[in-house]
Design a protein around this motif. Structure first.
Motif: not given
Length: 262
Positions: A138, A183-184, A41, A49, A187, A44-45
């Protein structure tokens, strides 16, 4: 928590208290899947992002409408393809025996890479494929936010002699900062979600040690082994962590002067 029995239902099932949680916390496998989930994760962030934001900023600078719409269409398409189909494509492209990519590497005199079988690169394969599939979709939210920036601000900056780089730093990013923060926060609130469908399609027992996450563990424990109570305890634990992270991220955003999600 309860000792779930399908025939007895919720009312008839006996209460187990925290016994399932105590059992979970004593399992080395549980902490392994927690670690895998967090690592995947976070990757992915960190890498996934910013990429849609960068793409949106680049597309915002394109003035040729036909080219801009063509690029948007191309990068949106992977989002609508299921991981089942993409998984088959990735196997054909990346397998070490006869994959297209490894055949090219061999032709160039290199050593084949086990993208789908080597534990040292499997996580990177997951992260890269996720970014490729979702970055276009996104970027839509950022494109919508960029459309709301007043063109008069850019005109005034151009009169003052600001180049594109300075206009982006001092006008574009500040105007969409609240969107980026929201959005952060969302997430961060889903940090314990590492992409069940993708990993379930691509992983296999040979990479369980680096790719087995909470959701796949719940699936195997709850459905394959029939241990519904234990699977429910794992799911509840994950939801509690996500909720706590969401609250913390939102609090930090409000302390920084942003609106947050509530």
């Amino acid at each position: 928590m309860q000792n779930a029995h399908i025939t007895k239902g919720i009312i008839g099932s006996s209460w187990a208290g925290f016994r399932h949680f105590e059992y979970l916390f004593s399992l080395d496998k549980f902490w392994q899947v927690i670690g895998n989930t967090i690592i995947i994760s976070l990757n992915r962030l960190v890498f996934g992002f910013p990429f849609p934001l960068i793409v949106a900023l680049l597309l915002n600078e394109v003035r040729l409408a036909v080219f801009k719409k063509t690029v948007q269409t191309v990068i949106y398409l992977p989002h609508f393809i299921s991981w089942v189909i993409l998984g088959g494509l990735m196997v054909n492209l990346l397998t070490i025996d006869n994959g297209v990519v490894n055949n090219v590497i061999r032709a160039l005199g290199g050593t084949p890479v086990g993208f789908m079988s080597d534990e040292s690169v499997f996580r990177q394969t997951l992260v890269f494929s996720m970014i490729w599939k979702e970055f276009g979709w996104n970027s839509i939210i950022y494109m919508a936010a960029l459309a709301g920036v007043s063109p008069h601000l850019y005109e005034a900056a151009m009169i003052d002699g600001a180049n594109r780089w300075r206009r982006m730093l001092h006008i574009t990013l500040p105007c969409i900062r609240n969107t980026i923060i929201i959005l952060l926060i969302l997430r961060l609130g889903g940090i314990m979600e590492a992409g069940f469908e993708q990993i379930f399609v691509l992983y296999h027992p040979g990479v369980y040690s680096v790719a087995d996450i909470i959701d796949t563990y719940v699936y195997r424990t709850g459905l394959s082994e029939g241990r519904f109570s234990l699977a429910a305890a794992v799911g509840l634990f994950k939801s509690m962590i996500n909720f706590a992270l969401l609250l913390i991220a939102n609090k930090l955003a409000r302390m920084m002067g942003e609106q947050g999600v509530y």
